[in-house]
Design a protein around this motif. Structure first.
Motif, PDB file in Angstrom:
ATOM      1  N   GLU A 154       0.853  -1.190   0.000  1.00 53.71           N
ATOM      2  CA  GLU A 154       0.000   0.000   0.000  1.00 53.71           C
ATOM      3  C   GLU A 154       0.885   1.236   0.000  1.00 53.71           C
ATOM      4  OE1 GLU A 154      -2.407  -0.299   3.508  1.00 53.71           O
ATOM      5  OE2 GLU A 154      -3.320  -2.178   2.874  1.00 53.71           O
ATOM      6  N   TYR A 177       0.550   5.422   0.378  1.00 58.02           N
ATOM      7  CA  TYR A 177      -0.314   6.547   0.733  1.00 58.02           C
ATOM      8  C   TYR A 177       0.472   7.850   0.581  1.00 58.02           C
ATOM      9  CZ  TYR A 177      -3.233   2.962   2.848  1.00 58.02           C
ATOM     10  OH  TYR A 177      -4.015   1.849   3.059  1.00 58.02           O
ATOM     11  N   PRO A 178      -0.215   8.936   0.160  1.00 56.10           N
ATOM     12  CA  PRO A 178       0.495  10.202   0.013  1.00 56.10           C
ATOM     13  C   PRO A 178       1.026  10.685   1.365  1.00 56.10           C
ATOM     14  CG  PRO A 178      -1.872  10.502  -0.335  1.00 56.10           C
ATOM     15  CD  PRO A 178      -1.622   9.032  -0.142  1.00 56.10           C
ATOM     16  N   SER A 208      -1.953  -1.375  -3.847  1.00 54.65           N
ATOM     17  CA  SER A 208      -2.868  -0.256  -3.716  1.00 54.65           C
ATOM     18  C   SER A 208      -2.053   1.030  -3.642  1.00 54.65           C
ATOM     19  CB  SER A 208      -3.710  -0.420  -2.446  1.00 54.65           C
ATOM     20  OG  SER A 208      -4.490   0.725  -2.231  1.00 54.65           O
ATOM     21  N   ILE A 209      -2.307   1.943  -4.597  1.00 57.79           N
ATOM     22  CA  ILE A 209      -1.630   3.235  -4.594  1.00 57.79           C
ATOM     23  C   ILE A 209      -2.709   4.302  -4.557  1.00 57.79           C
ATOM     24  CG2 ILE A 209      -0.050   4.776  -5.800  1.00 57.79           C
ATOM     25  CD1 ILE A 209       1.110   2.227  -7.159  1.00 57.79           C
ATOM     26  N   GLU A 210      -2.788   5.011  -3.432  1.00 54.18           N
ATOM     27  CA  GLU A 210      -3.790   6.060  -3.256  1.00 54.18           C
ATOM     28  C   GLU A 210      -3.414   7.270  -4.111  1.00 54.18           C
ATOM     29  OE1 GLU A 210      -6.650   6.044  -1.226  1.00 54.18           O
ATOM     30  OE2 GLU A 210      -6.233   3.909  -1.104  1.00 54.18           O
ATOM     31  N   PRO A 211      -4.416   8.064  -4.532  1.00 53.23           N
ATOM     32  CA  PRO A 211      -4.109   9.289  -5.282  1.00 53.23           C
ATOM     33  C   PRO A 211      -3.130  10.166  -4.493  1.00 53.23           C
ATOM     34  CG  PRO A 211      -6.455   8.857  -5.357  1.00 53.23           C
ATOM     35  CD  PRO A 211      -5.862   7.871  -4.380  1.00 53.23           C
ATOM     36  N   GLY A 254       0.034   9.222  -4.111  1.00 52.97           N
ATOM     37  CA  GLY A 254       1.175   8.330  -3.915  1.00 52.97           C
ATOM     38  C   GLY A 254       1.904   8.177  -5.240  1.00 52.97           C
ATOM     39  N   GLU A 287     -16.158  -2.189   6.462  1.00 52.49           N
ATOM     40  CA  GLU A 287     -15.655  -0.816   6.566  1.00 52.49           C
ATOM     41  C   GLU A 287     -16.492  -0.012   7.553  1.00 52.49           C
ATOM     42  OE1 GLU A 287     -15.589   0.614   2.555  1.00 52.49           O
ATOM     43  OE2 GLU A 287     -13.653  -0.302   2.155  1.00 52.49           O
TER      44      GLU A 287
END
Length: 86
Positions: free
Chosen positions: A29, A31-32, A46-49, A51, A81
Motif C-alpha cells: 500500500e 499513501y500520500p 494499492s496506490i492512493e491518489p 502516492g 468498513e
C-alpha cells in the motif's frame, strides 16, 4: 523517512520514501506523500491518489490457501468498513 533497501515482508505500507525492491506476500500500500522507486511483487497493490510509484510491478497470486484469492463482495466489504468506523 527514507529507506534504501531490498525488502521482503508480509505487508508493506509506504508513507515516506522507499528506494529498492519490495516483495510482499500479502499486499503493498502506498499513501500520500509516499514515494516508491523500485520493483515490486505482491498479489495486491494499492496506490492512493497522490502516492508515487516508479518501477516494475509483478502481481503474483498468493499461494497460501490453495492458490485461490480471497474475494469480498461489495456488500460484505462495505459492512466491514462501516464496523471499522464505529
Amino acid at each position: 523517512g527514507i529507506v534504501n533497501a531490498e525488502i521482503s515482508v508480509n505487508v508493506a505500507v509506504v508513507m515516506g520514501e522507499v528506494n529498492g525492491s519490495i516483495d510482499a506476500k500479502e499486499r503493498i500500500e502506498v499513501y500520500p506523500p509516499g514515494r516508491l522507486g523500485g520493483d515490486i511483487q505482491s498479489p495486491i497493490v494499492s496506490i492512493e491518489p497522490g502516492g508515487i510509484f516508479n518501477g516494475n510491478c509483478v502481481m503474483k497470486p498468493h499461494t497460501g490457501s490453495a492458490g485461490k484469492p480471497t474475494i469480498f463482495p461489495k456488500k460484505q466489504l462495505a459492512a466491514a468498513e462501516s464496523k471499522e468506523k464505529e
